[in-house]
Design a protein around this motif. Sequence first.
Motif, PDB file in Angstrom:
ATOM      1  N   TRP A 123       0.555  -1.211  -0.167  1.00  0.00           N
ATOM      2  CA  TRP A 123       0.208   0.060  -0.092  1.00  0.00           C
ATOM      3  C   TRP A 123       0.927   0.954   0.373  1.00  0.00           C
ATOM      4  N   PRO A 124       2.153   0.929   1.078  1.00  0.00           N
ATOM      5  CA  PRO A 124       2.409   3.075   0.504  1.00  0.00           C
ATOM      6  C   PRO A 124       3.265   2.334  -0.626  1.00  0.00           C
ATOM      7  N   ALA A 125       3.413   1.695  -1.134  1.00  0.00           N
ATOM      8  CA  ALA A 125       4.182   1.266  -2.594  1.00  0.00           C
ATOM      9  C   ALA A 125       3.710   2.389  -3.533  1.00  0.00           C
ATOM     10  N   LEU A 126       2.404   1.887  -3.598  1.00  0.00           N
ATOM     11  CA  LEU A 126       1.199   2.012  -4.665  1.00  0.00           C
ATOM     12  C   LEU A 126       1.055   3.832  -4.122  1.00  0.00           C
ATOM     13  N   ALA A 127       0.450   3.702  -3.074  1.00  0.00           N
ATOM     14  CA  ALA A 127       0.825   5.673  -3.021  1.00  0.00           C
ATOM     15  C   ALA A 127       2.129   6.117  -3.652  1.00  0.00           C
ATOM     16  N   LEU A 128       3.603   5.565  -3.167  1.00  0.00           N
ATOM     17  CA  LEU A 128       4.502   6.338  -4.082  1.00  0.00           C
ATOM     18  C   LEU A 128       4.644   6.258  -5.080  1.00  0.00           C
ATOM     19  N   CYS A 129       3.863   5.220  -5.817  1.00  0.00           N
ATOM     20  CA  CYS A 129       4.067   5.141  -7.109  1.00  0.00           C
ATOM     21  C   CYS A 129       2.851   5.802  -8.334  1.00  0.00           C
ATOM     22  N   ALA A 130       1.512   6.282  -7.439  1.00  0.00           N
ATOM     23  CA  ALA A 130       0.835   6.989  -7.671  1.00  0.00           C
ATOM     24  C   ALA A 130       0.738   8.898  -7.707  1.00  0.00           C
ATOM     25  N   LEU A 131       2.155   8.815  -6.983  1.00  0.00           N
ATOM     26  CA  LEU A 131       2.337  10.581  -6.699  1.00  0.00           C
ATOM     27  C   LEU A 131       3.042  10.783  -8.379  1.00  0.00           C
ATOM     28  N   PRO A 132       3.477  10.929  -8.941  1.00  0.00           N
ATOM     29  CA  PRO A 132       3.317  11.482 -10.275  1.00  0.00           C
ATOM     30  C   PRO A 132       2.862  11.759 -11.175  1.00  0.00           C
ATOM     31  N   ALA A 133       1.390  10.471 -10.897  1.00  0.00           N
ATOM     32  CA  ALA A 133       1.073  10.616 -11.681  1.00  0.00           C
ATOM     33  C   ALA A 133      -0.553  10.866 -11.231  1.00  0.00           C
ATOM     34  N   VAL A 134      -0.170  11.218 -10.280  1.00  0.00           N
ATOM     35  CA  VAL A 134      -1.693  12.264  -9.605  1.00  0.00           C
ATOM     36  C   VAL A 134      -1.462  14.296  -9.582  1.00  0.00           C
ATOM     37  N   ILE A 135       0.443  14.502  -9.575  1.00  0.00           N
ATOM     38  CA  ILE A 135       0.964  15.612  -9.572  1.00  0.00           C
ATOM     39  C   ILE A 135       0.412  15.960 -11.599  1.00  0.00           C
ATOM     40  N   ALA A 136       1.071  14.844 -12.524  1.00  0.00           N
ATOM     41  CA  ALA A 136       0.283  15.686 -13.487  1.00  0.00           C
ATOM     42  C   ALA A 136      -0.682  15.525 -13.920  1.00  0.00           C
ATOM     43  N   GLY A 137      -1.606  14.772 -13.610  1.00  0.00           N
ATOM     44  CA  GLY A 137      -2.902  14.940 -14.077  1.00  0.00           C
ATOM     45  C   GLY A 137      -3.779  16.391 -12.924  1.00  0.00           C
ATOM     46  N   CYS A 138      -3.532  15.976 -11.847  1.00  0.00           N
ATOM     47  CA  CYS A 138      -4.004  17.865 -11.714  1.00  0.00           C
ATOM     48  C   CYS A 138      -3.583  19.311 -12.255  1.00  0.00           C
ATOM     49  N   LEU A 139      -2.377  19.540 -12.667  1.00  0.00           N
ATOM     50  CA  LEU A 139      -1.832  20.474 -13.164  1.00  0.00           C
ATOM     51  C   LEU A 139      -1.996  20.530 -14.304  1.00  0.00           C
TER      52      LEU A 139
END
Length: 194
Positions: free
Chosen positions: A11-27
Amino acid sequence: MAPLISQPSLWPALALCALPAVIAGCLHMAVVRLDLCPWLARPLDGGRCWRGARIFGDNKTWRGLVAMILFSILGCYALAGLMALAPGLAPYNVLDFSTHGAPFYGLLYGLGYSLFELPNSFLKRRRDIRPGQAGALPHILLDQADSVLGCLLLLYPFSRMDFAFVMTGVVAFTALHLAVNYLLYLCKLRAVPL
């Protein structure tokens, strides 16, 4: 890099892996909402049709492709910076920044996200679902899962992901994608909630 072994690290690995895509999607949504770089807001299909319908539609643009790649690179730099500031998170990081830098991973995130949306857009045009409209529940789920699957598939060969990570990631990130889209809608950065 060795694959992830311990299930508690998933679960922490999934959260870290999602970070770049979440940042990119929001921007990216902010760029669309503010209509930045309008000269790049040209459809990837160039307005062309196939069998009487647009190939991808107006919402799949060069601006989206470029923005997702650039912002994904930024997101990967943020993740790499977080790894440098908090070395205790290293066991949960599935990306190998020492072998492949943030630009490489950002390119994979951006391409995976953007290009894997195109087949679904093509199918929606064949079913006469307008760009920006979700359609029925299967299309809503596919809308959210296609880019998730694209990112995970492109990252997989260059990461510590195992099969369980990818399968869990498809489900978890699809749910996260739905949640982030709804949050962007509440922030008036997205026209429709899903």
